[in-house]
Write an enzyme that holds these catalytic residues in place. Structure first.
Site, mmCIF file in Angstrom:
data_model
loop_
_atom_site.group_PDB
_atom_site.id
_atom_site.type_symbol
_atom_site.label_atom_id
_atom_site.label_comp_id
_atom_site.label_asym_id
_atom_site.label_seq_id
_atom_site.Cartn_x
_atom_site.Cartn_y
_atom_site.Cartn_z
ATOM 1 N N SER A 32 53.481 -52.860 -33.160
ATOM 2 C CA SER A 32 52.910 -51.585 -33.586
ATOM 3 C C SER A 32 53.795 -50.936 -34.651
ATOM 4 O O SER A 32 54.952 -51.290 -34.808
ATOM 5 C CB SER A 32 52.788 -50.659 -32.379
ATOM 6 O OG SER A 32 52.208 -51.350 -31.290
HETATM 7 N N1 SAH Z 1 53.843 -52.803 -27.746
HETATM 8 C C1 SAH Z 1 53.640 -54.017 -28.472
HETATM 9 C C2 SAH Z 1 52.223 -54.051 -28.987
HETATM 10 C C3 SAH Z 1 51.577 -55.288 -28.670
HETATM 11 S S1 SAH Z 1 49.899 -55.480 -29.249
HETATM 12 C C4 SAH Z 1 54.585 -54.126 -29.623
HETATM 13 O O1 SAH Z 1 54.801 -53.137 -30.271
HETATM 14 O O2 SAH Z 1 55.078 -55.189 -29.953
HETATM 15 C C5 SAH Z 1 49.049 -55.609 -27.715
HETATM 16 C C6 SAH Z 1 49.457 -56.726 -26.824
HETATM 17 O O3 SAH Z 1 48.676 -56.633 -25.644
HETATM 18 C C7 SAH Z 1 49.231 -58.125 -27.378
HETATM 19 O O4 SAH Z 1 50.449 -58.829 -27.296
HETATM 20 C C8 SAH Z 1 48.188 -58.723 -26.450
HETATM 21 O O5 SAH Z 1 48.349 -60.121 -26.245
HETATM 22 C C9 SAH Z 1 48.455 -57.948 -25.177
HETATM 23 N N2 SAH Z 1 47.350 -57.901 -24.215
HETATM 24 C C10 SAH Z 1 46.016 -57.798 -24.432
HETATM 25 N N3 SAH Z 1 45.353 -57.744 -23.271
HETATM 26 C C11 SAH Z 1 46.285 -57.827 -22.270
HETATM 27 C C12 SAH Z 1 46.225 -57.821 -20.856
HETATM 28 N N4 SAH Z 1 45.067 -57.714 -20.186
HETATM 29 N N5 SAH Z 1 47.385 -57.937 -20.171
HETATM 30 C C13 SAH Z 1 48.579 -58.032 -20.809
HETATM 31 N N6 SAH Z 1 48.696 -58.040 -22.144
HETATM 32 C C14 SAH Z 1 47.564 -57.932 -22.873
#
Ligand code: SAH
Length: 231
Positions: free
Chosen positions: A78
């Protein structure tokens, strides 16, 4: 909303000192914008080098307000401002038991680890195995080994370590997954982007003695939650 593009991958040219200076400038800016307010998060953002949580091809863009692609199917790190945007209203603090859904790069996990301190607990769940492997390597390399990383569907929470004082979901969900509300302790708070037609509403929820109170803070743009509680 202002537009953003993913920069083309390139060789890293900036030195550690260049990036440190950019980090300090970014933290100053987030403070002036009123987004970054607490001493503990300020300190965490100084301590955690965001460039260490970014694929090498995008490292030079670590302090730009753009999401960057990560290994895995649908993961991005993000924008820098989104961490205080989520963690400040959440009131993440020392000693909290914290659950993160959507580990992505592991950067938010490392920040949370710094904020909650040794008396706290950080549990972080990621659905995508490749993304989790990337985060796990980043966290190990940076020395944040005292976090519980879980490969699974974060919509189901992680009952083993419940109740949590604070829960942060970094993927957009159609509505807050009920297990997460159940696993929130008394007076606990949860923050998540909730999809409402074409908009995503950053929603803060608090468990009070009189029931669950919720408040919409602003609009955001996140990848969609997958798994059991996807649309
Ligand atoms: N906070 C993170 C943002 C990650 S983007 C950062 O800044 O790096 C969102 C993430 O949620 C992705 O890695 C995706 O694979 C994960 N995601 C999507 N659905 C999910 C679920 N049901 N359980 C766990 N992770 C999930």
């Amino acid at each position: 909303m202002s537009g953003w593009v993913i920069p083309p991958p390139s060789r890293a040219l900036k030195s550690d000192e260049d990036l440190r200076a950019e980090r300090e400038a970014k933290i100053g800016e987030l403070g002036r914008r009123g987004l970054l307010r607490s001493v503990r998060l300020h300190r965490a953002m100084l301590n955690v080098a965001r460039e260490d949580f970014i694929p090498p091809d995008y490292r030079d863009h670590a302090y730009e307000e753009i999401p960057l692609p990560l290994p895995g199917e649908r993961a991005t790190i993000s924008c820098p401002h989104s961490y205080p945007l989520f963690y400040e209203p959440l009131g993440l603090g020392q000693g909290h038991r914290f659950l993160e859904v959507g580990v992505g790069s592991g950067y938010g996990t490392a920040l949370a680890r710094c904020v909650v301190g040794r008396e706290g607990l950080v549990v972080a769940i990621e659905l995508d195995a490749a993304t989790l492997a990337f985060a796990s390597e980043n966290l190990d390399r940076a020395g944040y080994t005292d976090v519980v990383l879980v490969h699974g569907d974060g919509g189901l929470g992680y009952a083993e370590h419940a109740p949590y004082d604070r829960i942060c979901v970094t993927a957009a969900c159609p509505s807050i997954p009920p297990p997460l509300i159940e696993q929130l302790g008394a007076r606990g708070r949860l923050i998540a982007p909730v999809q409402e037609r074409t908009r995503q509403r950053l929603t803060l929820l608090e468990k009070t003695p009189h029931g669950v109170r919720s408040e919409v803070l602003t609009d955001v743009l996140y990848v969609s939650l997958r798994g059991r509680y996807a649309r």
